[in-house]
Design an enzyme around this catalytic site. Structure first.
Site, PDB file in Angstrom:
ATOM      1  N   HIS A 272       0.855  -1.161  -0.129  1.00  0.00           N
ATOM      2  CA  HIS A 272       0.019   0.139  -0.133  1.00  0.00           C
ATOM      3  C   HIS A 272       0.911   1.127   0.048  1.00  0.00           C
ATOM      4  O   HIS A 272       0.610   2.314  -0.710  1.00  0.00           O
ATOM      5  CB  HIS A 272      -0.933   0.164   1.352  1.00  0.00           C
ATOM      6  CG  HIS A 272      -1.967  -1.167   1.377  1.00  0.00           C
ATOM      7  ND1 HIS A 272      -1.865  -1.735   2.520  1.00  0.00           N
ATOM      8  CD2 HIS A 272      -2.726  -1.589   0.367  1.00  0.00           C
ATOM      9  CE1 HIS A 272      -2.859  -2.684   2.186  1.00  0.00           C
ATOM     10  NE2 HIS A 272      -3.633  -2.529   1.093  1.00  0.00           N
TER      11      HIS A 272
ATOM     12  N   LYS B 190     -19.329  -4.996  10.821  1.00  0.00           N
ATOM     13  CA  LYS B 190     -18.462  -6.121  10.716  1.00  0.00           C
ATOM     14  C   LYS B 190     -17.043  -5.425  10.784  1.00  0.00           C
ATOM     15  O   LYS B 190     -16.373  -4.589  10.194  1.00  0.00           O
ATOM     16  CB  LYS B 190     -18.320  -6.275   8.985  1.00  0.00           C
ATOM     17  CG  LYS B 190     -17.572  -7.839   8.776  1.00  0.00           C
ATOM     18  CD  LYS B 190     -17.930  -8.042   7.274  1.00  0.00           C
ATOM     19  CE  LYS B 190     -16.637  -8.409   6.569  1.00  0.00           C
ATOM     20  NZ  LYS B 190     -16.023  -7.622   5.436  1.00  0.00           N
TER      21      LYS B 190
ATOM     22  N   ARG C   7      -2.323  -6.191  -8.379  1.00  0.00           N
ATOM     23  CA  ARG C   7      -1.189  -7.219  -8.219  1.00  0.00           C
ATOM     24  C   ARG C   7      -1.091  -8.271  -9.129  1.00  0.00           C
ATOM     25  O   ARG C   7      -0.605  -8.756  -9.788  1.00  0.00           O
ATOM     26  CB  ARG C   7      -1.329  -7.939  -6.649  1.00  0.00           C
ATOM     27  CG  ARG C   7      -0.645  -7.042  -5.727  1.00  0.00           C
ATOM     28  CD  ARG C   7      -1.003  -7.390  -4.351  1.00  0.00           C
ATOM     29  NE  ARG C   7      -2.602  -7.613  -4.186  1.00  0.00           N
ATOM     30  CZ  ARG C   7      -3.182  -7.597  -3.227  1.00  0.00           C
ATOM     31  NH1 ARG C   7      -2.759  -8.229  -1.925  1.00  0.00           N
ATOM     32  NH2 ARG C   7      -4.574  -7.424  -3.165  1.00  0.00           N
TER      33      ARG C   7
ATOM     34  N   SER D 219      -2.449  -7.969   2.933  1.00  0.00           N
ATOM     35  CA  SER D 219      -2.907  -7.659   4.413  1.00  0.00           C
ATOM     36  C   SER D 219      -3.319  -9.338   5.246  1.00  0.00           C
ATOM     37  O   SER D 219      -2.953  -9.282   6.197  1.00  0.00           O
ATOM     38  CB  SER D 219      -4.067  -6.812   4.384  1.00  0.00           C
ATOM     39  OG  SER D 219      -3.628  -5.617   3.992  1.00  0.00           O
TER      40      SER D 219
HETATM   41  P1  ADP Z   1      -9.985  -3.797  -0.029  1.00  0.00           P
HETATM   42  O1  ADP Z   1     -10.465  -4.511   1.185  1.00  0.00           O
HETATM   43  O2  ADP Z   1     -10.653  -2.598  -0.618  1.00  0.00           O
HETATM   44  O3  ADP Z   1      -9.621  -4.864  -1.160  1.00  0.00           O
HETATM   45  P2  ADP Z   1      -6.971  -3.475   0.821  1.00  0.00           P
HETATM   46  O4  ADP Z   1      -6.684  -2.725   2.047  1.00  0.00           O
HETATM   47  O5  ADP Z   1      -7.002  -4.851   0.781  1.00  0.00           O
HETATM   48  O6  ADP Z   1      -8.531  -3.224   0.362  1.00  0.00           O
HETATM   49  O7  ADP Z   1      -6.453  -2.993  -0.236  1.00  0.00           O
HETATM   50  C1  ADP Z   1      -6.351  -1.457  -0.804  1.00  0.00           C
HETATM   51  C2  ADP Z   1      -5.998  -1.355  -2.302  1.00  0.00           C
HETATM   52  O8  ADP Z   1      -4.455  -1.577  -2.179  1.00  0.00           O
HETATM   53  C3  ADP Z   1      -6.476  -2.546  -3.183  1.00  0.00           C
HETATM   54  O9  ADP Z   1      -6.740  -1.704  -4.488  1.00  0.00           O
HETATM   55  C4  ADP Z   1      -5.307  -3.592  -3.332  1.00  0.00           C
HETATM   56  O10 ADP Z   1      -5.568  -4.169  -4.546  1.00  0.00           O
HETATM   57  C5  ADP Z   1      -4.456  -2.796  -3.303  1.00  0.00           C
HETATM   58  N1  ADP Z   1      -3.216  -3.304  -2.616  1.00  0.00           N
HETATM   59  C6  ADP Z   1      -3.325  -4.360  -1.497  1.00  0.00           C
HETATM   60  N2  ADP Z   1      -1.944  -4.986  -1.491  1.00  0.00           N
HETATM   61  C7  ADP Z   1      -0.994  -4.597  -2.609  1.00  0.00           C
HETATM   62  C8  ADP Z   1       0.167  -4.712  -2.887  1.00  0.00           C
HETATM   63  N3  ADP Z   1       1.016  -5.523  -2.122  1.00  0.00           N
HETATM   64  N4  ADP Z   1       0.888  -4.107  -3.983  1.00  0.00           N
HETATM   65  C9  ADP Z   1      -0.182  -3.160  -4.675  1.00  0.00           C
HETATM   66  N5  ADP Z   1      -1.217  -3.033  -4.373  1.00  0.00           N
HETATM   67  C10 ADP Z   1      -1.892  -3.403  -3.283  1.00  0.00           C
END
Ligand code: ADP
Length: 155
Positions: free
Chosen positions: A19, A43, A92, A130
């Protein structure tokens, strides 16, 4: 002219180096980036919302173009409330793409004035997720290599 303000929405449960990298790379494209933690009162996440907010604020404490906020409800509604014209997301894998495509196209149908912008992850962060970081922490492992340097997680 349209403000170059982007919203980077997500659950960030927790915020990772993947992120962080997306935000840092997007900084040259936008005048301001609002990192927005979406939450749902019915949630709860793994980490408390307040902790997630503090951790992200710590990471960008020296970055004047980054703001951190929380919202409940539709991302596009929050964009309208904040006067934001761009939604920033990271990609990704092809499954990220399919998921993001559906959301972006539905958002566009509701709000054609809001443009979704995607940044492809760096190859070294493709595996950073995450959900896996949560699992490592839940089982007492060291996840620090997947977390921004300025982020101090305690669980
Ligand atoms: P959500 O619950 O909305 O999917 P996340 O917190 O998992 O939210 O992710 C937020 C954004 O960051 C999403 O667009 C996700 O694809 C992107 N993202 C998550 N991990 C990575 C990573 N390792 N590299 C690039 N983008 C990422």
């Amino acid at each position: 002219m349209k403000n170059k303000i982007a919203l980077f929405p997500g659950s960030f449960d927790p915020f990772t180096i993947g992120h962080e990298s997306i935000v840092m790379r997007a900084l040259s494209l936008f005048d301001k980036i609002i990192i927005a933690i979406g939450y749902n009162t019915n949630k709860t996440g793994f980490f408390p919302l307040e902790d997630r907010l503090t951790w992200i604020r710590d990471v960008f404490s020296n970055e004047k173009k980054v703001e951190v906020d929380t919202y409940e409800g539709l991302t596009v509604d929050f964009c309208v409330e904040k006067g934001v014209g761009y939604i920033l997301r990271g990609l990704r894998t092809s499954s990220d793409f399919e998921y993001e495509r559906a959301i972006a196209q539905m958002n566009r149908t509701m709000h054609p004035e809001i443009e979704s912008v995607f940044i492809l992850t760096l190859p070294e962060y493709t595996h950073v997720a995450s959900a896996i970081v949560r699992d490592i922490i839940l089982h007492g492992g060291d996840a620090s290599m997947f977390l921004p340097k300025k982020m101090k997680i305690r669980k």
